[in-house]
Scaffold this motif. Structure first.
Motif, PDB file in Angstrom:
ATOM      1  N   VAL A  20       0.836  -1.204   0.000  1.00  0.00           N
ATOM      2  CA  VAL A  20       0.000   0.000   0.000  1.00  0.00           C
ATOM      3  C   VAL A  20       0.868   1.249   0.000  1.00  0.00           C
ATOM      4  O   VAL A  20       0.640   2.189  -0.774  1.00  0.00           O
ATOM      5  CB  VAL A  20      -0.943   0.010   1.228  1.00  0.00           C
ATOM      6  CG1 VAL A  20      -1.640   1.372   1.354  1.00  0.00           C
ATOM      7  CG2 VAL A  20      -1.967  -1.101   1.121  1.00  0.00           C
ATOM      8  N   ARG A  21       1.884   1.249   0.835  1.00  0.00           N
ATOM      9  CA  ARG A  21       2.769   2.410   0.924  1.00  0.00           C
ATOM     10  C   ARG A  21       3.527   2.644  -0.382  1.00  0.00           C
ATOM     11  O   ARG A  21       3.748   3.787  -0.798  1.00  0.00           O
ATOM     12  CB  ARG A  21       3.755   2.251   2.090  1.00  0.00           C
ATOM     13  CG  ARG A  21       3.071   2.307   3.455  1.00  0.00           C
ATOM     14  CD  ARG A  21       4.055   2.180   4.610  1.00  0.00           C
ATOM     15  NE  ARG A  21       3.348   2.128   5.887  1.00  0.00           N
ATOM     16  CZ  ARG A  21       2.920   3.206   6.552  1.00  0.00           C
ATOM     17  NH1 ARG A  21       3.166   4.409   6.060  1.00  0.00           N
ATOM     18  NH2 ARG A  21       2.282   3.080   7.698  1.00  0.00           N
ATOM     19  N   LEU A  75      -4.887   8.851  -5.891  1.00  0.00           N
ATOM     20  CA  LEU A  75      -4.321   8.610  -4.570  1.00  0.00           C
ATOM     21  C   LEU A  75      -5.388   8.109  -3.585  1.00  0.00           C
ATOM     22  O   LEU A  75      -5.120   7.229  -2.753  1.00  0.00           O
ATOM     23  CB  LEU A  75      -3.669   9.890  -4.036  1.00  0.00           C
ATOM     24  CG  LEU A  75      -3.045   9.833  -2.639  1.00  0.00           C
ATOM     25  CD1 LEU A  75      -1.958   8.764  -2.571  1.00  0.00           C
ATOM     26  CD2 LEU A  75      -2.472  11.201  -2.251  1.00  0.00           C
ATOM     27  N   LYS A  76      -6.586   8.664  -3.699  1.00  0.00           N
ATOM     28  CA  LYS A  76      -7.670   8.279  -2.785  1.00  0.00           C
ATOM     29  C   LYS A  76      -7.998   6.797  -2.854  1.00  0.00           C
ATOM     30  O   LYS A  76      -8.517   6.229  -1.895  1.00  0.00           O
ATOM     31  CB  LYS A  76      -8.931   9.084  -3.111  1.00  0.00           C
ATOM     32  CG  LYS A  76      -8.814  10.579  -2.911  1.00  0.00           C
ATOM     33  CD  LYS A  76     -10.076  11.271  -3.419  1.00  0.00           C
ATOM     34  CE  LYS A  76      -9.927  12.775  -3.461  1.00  0.00           C
ATOM     35  NZ  LYS A  76     -11.117  13.440  -4.027  1.00  0.00           N
ATOM     36  N   THR A  77      -7.699   6.169  -3.990  1.00  0.00           N
ATOM     37  CA  THR A  77      -8.060   4.758  -4.179  1.00  0.00           C
ATOM     38  C   THR A  77      -7.006   3.804  -3.630  1.00  0.00           C
ATOM     39  O   THR A  77      -7.221   2.580  -3.653  1.00  0.00           O
ATOM     40  CB  THR A  77      -8.253   4.449  -5.674  1.00  0.00           C
ATOM     41  OG1 THR A  77      -6.982   4.553  -6.362  1.00  0.00           O
ATOM     42  CG2 THR A  77      -9.240   5.416  -6.313  1.00  0.00           C
ATOM     43  N   LYS A  78      -5.892   4.334  -3.133  1.00  0.00           N
ATOM     44  CA  LYS A  78      -4.764   3.481  -2.756  1.00  0.00           C
ATOM     45  C   LYS A  78      -4.784   3.016  -1.303  1.00  0.00           C
ATOM     46  O   LYS A  78      -3.927   2.220  -0.900  1.00  0.00           O
ATOM     47  CB  LYS A  78      -3.439   4.218  -3.039  1.00  0.00           C
ATOM     48  CG  LYS A  78      -3.255   4.641  -4.500  1.00  0.00           C
ATOM     49  CD  LYS A  78      -3.345   3.461  -5.444  1.00  0.00           C
ATOM     50  CE  LYS A  78      -3.136   3.904  -6.885  1.00  0.00           C
ATOM     51  NZ  LYS A  78      -3.305   2.768  -7.826  1.00  0.00           N
ATOM     52  N   PHE A  79      -5.726   3.520  -0.511  1.00  0.00           N
ATOM     53  CA  PHE A  79      -5.757   3.140   0.899  1.00  0.00           C
ATOM     54  C   PHE A  79      -7.190   3.270   1.420  1.00  0.00           C
ATOM     55  O   PHE A  79      -7.990   4.023   0.856  1.00  0.00           O
ATOM     56  CB  PHE A  79      -4.819   4.029   1.725  1.00  0.00           C
ATOM     57  CG  PHE A  79      -5.219   5.480   1.727  1.00  0.00           C
ATOM     58  CD1 PHE A  79      -5.990   6.004   2.760  1.00  0.00           C
ATOM     59  CD2 PHE A  79      -4.854   6.329   0.680  1.00  0.00           C
ATOM     60  CE1 PHE A  79      -6.388   7.335   2.757  1.00  0.00           C
ATOM     61  CE2 PHE A  79      -5.247   7.656   0.667  1.00  0.00           C
ATOM     62  CZ  PHE A  79      -6.011   8.152   1.705  1.00  0.00           C
ATOM     63  N   TYR A  84      -6.623   7.523   6.767  1.00  0.00           N
ATOM     64  CA  TYR A  84      -5.976   8.736   6.240  1.00  0.00           C
ATOM     65  C   TYR A  84      -4.715   9.092   7.026  1.00  0.00           C
ATOM     66  O   TYR A  84      -3.643   9.301   6.460  1.00  0.00           O
ATOM     67  CB  TYR A  84      -6.979   9.892   6.287  1.00  0.00           C
ATOM     68  CG  TYR A  84      -6.420  11.222   5.825  1.00  0.00           C
ATOM     69  CD1 TYR A  84      -6.534  11.621   4.503  1.00  0.00           C
ATOM     70  CD2 TYR A  84      -5.789  12.103   6.713  1.00  0.00           C
ATOM     71  CE1 TYR A  84      -6.036  12.841   4.069  1.00  0.00           C
ATOM     72  CE2 TYR A  84      -5.293  13.317   6.300  1.00  0.00           C
ATOM     73  CZ  TYR A  84      -5.414  13.679   4.969  1.00  0.00           C
ATOM     74  OH  TYR A  84      -4.906  14.878   4.558  1.00  0.00           O
ATOM     75  N   TYR A  85      -4.824   9.183   8.341  1.00  0.00           N
ATOM     76  CA  TYR A  85      -3.685   9.645   9.136  1.00  0.00           C
ATOM     77  C   TYR A  85      -2.609   8.568   9.313  1.00  0.00           C
ATOM     78  O   TYR A  85      -1.479   8.890   9.690  1.00  0.00           O
ATOM     79  CB  TYR A  85      -4.165  10.158  10.493  1.00  0.00           C
ATOM     80  CG  TYR A  85      -4.774  11.540  10.373  1.00  0.00           C
ATOM     81  CD1 TYR A  85      -3.968  12.659  10.174  1.00  0.00           C
ATOM     82  CD2 TYR A  85      -6.157  11.717  10.391  1.00  0.00           C
ATOM     83  CE1 TYR A  85      -4.522  13.916  10.024  1.00  0.00           C
ATOM     84  CE2 TYR A  85      -6.718  12.978  10.245  1.00  0.00           C
ATOM     85  CZ  TYR A  85      -5.887  14.076  10.064  1.00  0.00           C
ATOM     86  OH  TYR A  85      -6.434  15.327   9.903  1.00  0.00           O
TER      87      TYR A  85
END
Length: 230
Positions: A20-21, A75-79, A84-85
């Motif tokens: 994910v990172r 980017l929003k779809t990657k995690f 978020y934090y």
């Protein structure tokens, strides 16, 4: 569960987290590249001929923000949205940079301070944390402080370009900004350090205005401005 099975499970969790990172880092790299392109466009306003080109440069920057919005959507779809934090440190710097660029464009267009909601709109992200990927208030404030440093540089270059009214307007704006930040009780250490830099920006611009005053250029600029408004 045996010890071996437990650590195998943990390894699976770590591997998934690393994947994910890595996906996030790849998207952030593209965001950083686009941010550099926007900055390159806006940096030209510091050139002697750049002040006449401000509307065109801002329009070009806004076009590039379309690319930013697409990249942020990716980017929003990657995690998972609720984490978020957990991954915030990966995009914090570039998001602050994008907040600065948004604020700088709006200032060049209107000579006003952009509100957090407007920055979020430019980037097509949320303001409210519960709604998902959002602009954290501290990231917004960091972007505004970066803009202050850019404006101190613009004040100096304005004089070089023969624009003696702009430093006066920048001085008024930065002093109002400084007064606003004085109302905040900043507990965030990095943000506090950035705010300390604002004091130097205020001093630098005051020196520019003082130099214009003793040379009589500030009064001439104000007189010329009054005549243009009449």
């Amino acid at each position: 569960m045996s010890v071996t099975e437990m650590f195998s499970y943990i390894q699976g969790f770590l591997s998934a987290d690393q994947d994910v990172r890595e996906d996030i880092r790849k998207v952030v790299q593209t965001l950083e590249q686009t941010a550099r392109e926007i900055l390159t466009v806006l940096q030209s306003v510091h050139q002697p001929s750049g002040f006449k080109e401000i509307p065109g440069k801002c329009a070009k920057a806004r076009e590039l923000f379309c690319t930013v919005r697409t990249q942020l959507s990716d980017l929003k779809t990657k995690f998972p949205v609720e984490q978020y934090y957990r991954f915030h440190e990966h995009w914090r710097f570039v998001l602050q940079r994008l907040a600065f660029l948004s604020a700088f464009v709006v200032y060049l267009e209107t000579e006003t301070l952009v509100v957090r909601e407007e920055v979020a709109k430019i980037l097509s992200i949320e303001v409210v944390r519960e709604k998902g990927f959002h602009l954290d208030v501290e990231d917004y404030l960091a972007g505004v402080l970066i803009m202050a440093s850019e404006l101190s540089r613009l004040a100096v270059n304005s004089v070089t370009a023969g624009d003696y009214t702009r430093p006066l307007r920048i001085s008024n704006f930065i002093n109002e900004l400084d007064s606003g930040f004085r109302l905040l009780n900043l507990k965030n250490d990095p943000l506090r350090k950035r705010y300390d830099g604002l004091k130097y920006d205020v001093k630098k611009i005051e020196e520019v205005v003082y130099d214009l005053s003793i040379r009589g250029l500030a009064k001439e600029a104000e007189t010329a401005g009054d005549q243009q408004r009449q």
